[in-house]
Design a protein around this motif. Structure first.
Motif, short mmCIF file in Angstrom:
data_model
loop_
_atom_site.label_atom_id
_atom_site.label_comp_id
_atom_site.label_asym_id
_atom_site.label_seq_id
_atom_site.Cartn_x
_atom_site.Cartn_y
_atom_site.Cartn_z
N ALA A 216 33.29 9.79 44.66
CA ALA A 216 33.93 8.89 43.77
C ALA A 216 33.04 7.78 43.49
N VAL A 217 33.01 7.25 42.43
CA VAL A 217 32.33 5.98 42.05
C VAL A 217 33.19 5.09 41.11
N ASP A 218 32.57 3.88 41.46
CA ASP A 218 33.20 2.63 40.56
C ASP A 218 32.36 2.53 39.33
N ASN B 185 41.31 0.81 51.54
CA ASN B 185 40.30 0.36 50.91
C ASN B 185 40.48 -0.41 49.24
N GLY B 186 41.71 -0.21 49.21
CA GLY B 186 42.36 -0.83 47.89
C GLY B 186 41.98 -0.16 46.62
N HIS B 187 41.54 1.27 46.68
CA HIS B 187 41.36 1.88 45.50
C HIS B 187 42.65 2.33 44.55
N ILE B 188 43.51 2.62 45.31
CA ILE B 188 44.94 3.09 44.91
C ILE B 188 45.95 2.57 45.78
N ALA B 189 47.31 2.21 45.14
CA ALA B 189 48.47 1.91 45.95
C ALA B 189 48.94 3.39 46.38
N ALA B 190 49.81 3.14 47.73
CA ALA B 190 50.38 4.39 48.25
C ALA B 190 51.23 4.98 46.93
N ARG C 259 36.95 -0.90 42.20
CA ARG C 259 37.63 0.08 42.77
C ARG C 259 37.27 1.66 42.00
N LYS C 260 37.49 2.58 42.90
CA LYS C 260 37.27 3.87 42.35
C LYS C 260 38.66 4.53 42.01
N ASP C 261 38.90 4.12 40.72
CA ASP C 261 40.36 4.73 40.03
C ASP C 261 40.10 6.17 39.22
N ILE C 262 40.16 7.12 40.06
CA ILE C 262 40.01 8.48 39.25
C ILE C 262 41.49 8.95 38.73
#
Length: 326
Positions: free
Chosen positions: A198-200, A168-173, A206-209
């Motif tokens: 998780a929230v943007d 979904n594009g929230h984080i790279a592997a 992106r939801k970048d925690i």
């Protein structure tokens, strides 16, 4: 003597396990298992591009198996845990960060009804305010635990969700870091918690925690809010029990009004009466037993325990939040 023998046997088993994991036979079994997992992920809509990036050249991680098998040798008392967690350095750092991110935290409170000190306290206890988020690659760690089988079904579901988060594009592997058990980012969400809460927070898509404070704060507050947090109320407070207070009245199963607890001679630590608020019920929590520290636990305490089902943890979050707010 018997205890030492058990420890020796356990060590032998761990060393044997770590040896066999690295053997070609077991590597072959893992590869076969991974192909089945990959097919299931494709069936659930995960792209080939994501799977190629996330699953390329992964292998079981012996250290993850070792940590999953490891059991603590002795139980820490709550008094020891409290000293370690609610310490002056963490309190002062929490106060500083609460001031530094006052605007972001105020926006979160307005939207979710969770006061800043609770968001900061959880952040502080989980990852020391984002400085210790875990050094494991989440996908290989979860794959190891899912393949190992002790809790295989649970970790297989978490692994598939982790792949969807990447897809979904929230984080790279390669950037999906966390604990050996797959808890991720600055608030240590498992993939299932990420999907649910998780929230943007900064509206960048992106939801970048892992790296975006606005997302970390909003996601933490959203978790509490959707788990039943009551805005404007405390978690509880420390109290003093009278001599001979019956153990049968302690525990989260027993709920009474504050006036009822007052009648039971429960007081503030300084001996003054506990404040009364209409409609509020509370339980008495004694993490070290009736002879140790005692706390009135309100409904927000129960909400914190949905995050982590430990009275040590929930009580320490409340105490740290109180200290940060001062």
């Amino acid at each position: 003597m018997l205890t030492n023998n058990f420890k020796y046997v356990a060590q032998v088993i761990v060393f044997y396990l770590l040896f066999t994991i690295s053997s070609p036979v077991y590597a072959g079994e893992f590869d076969q298992w991974l192909q089945t997992l990959r097919a299931e992920a494709v069936q659930q809509g995960v792209s080939e591009q994501t799977l190629n990036a996330a699953l390329k050249d992964i292998a079981p991680i012996p250290r993850v198996i070792e940590l999953d098998r490891k059991q603590p040798e002795s139980k820490m008392t709550f008094a020891q845990y409290r000293t370690r967690i609610v310490d002056p350095v963490r309190i002062e750092k929490g106060r500083k960060l609460r001031r530094q991110y006052a605007d972001e935290l105020a926006a979160v409170e307005k939207k979710y009804g969770v006061a800043p000190e609770y968001v900061v306290a959880l952040w502080g206890i989980e990852t020391n305010f984002g400085t210790n988020t875990g050094g494991f690659d989440v996908v290989p760690a979860l794959a190891t635990l899912a393949w190992d089988g002790r809790r295989g079904e649970f970790f297989r579901k978490e692994l598939l969700l982790a792949l969807k988060i990447i897809d979904n594009g929230h984080i790279a592997a390669g950037d999906m870091k966390g604990s050996w058990a797959g808890a991720m980012g600055q608030n240590q969400f498992m993939p299932s918690s990420f999907m649910s809460f998780a929230v943007d927070g900064n509206n960048d898509g992106r939801k970048d925690i892992w790296g975006t404070k606005a997302d970390v704060f909003a996601s933490t507050a959203n978790y509490l809010s959707r788990s039943g947090w009551q805005a404007g109320y405390r978690w509880g407070r420390e109290v003093k029990l009278p001599t001979g207070f019956p153990e049968s009245l302690t525990g989260l199963e027993v709920k009474k009004s504050l006036s009822d607890w007052q009648k039971q001679d429960v007081t503030l630590p300084n001996g003054k009466p506990i404040p009364i608020a209409a409609g509020i019920k509370a339980s008495i929590v004694t993490p070290d037993g009736v002879g140790g520290p005692a706390f009135l636990a309100y409904d927000n305490f129960r909400t914190i325990m949905k995050w982590n089902r430990s009275t040590y943890f929930a009580t320490s979050v409340g105490l740290l939040a109180d200290a940060i707010a001062q």
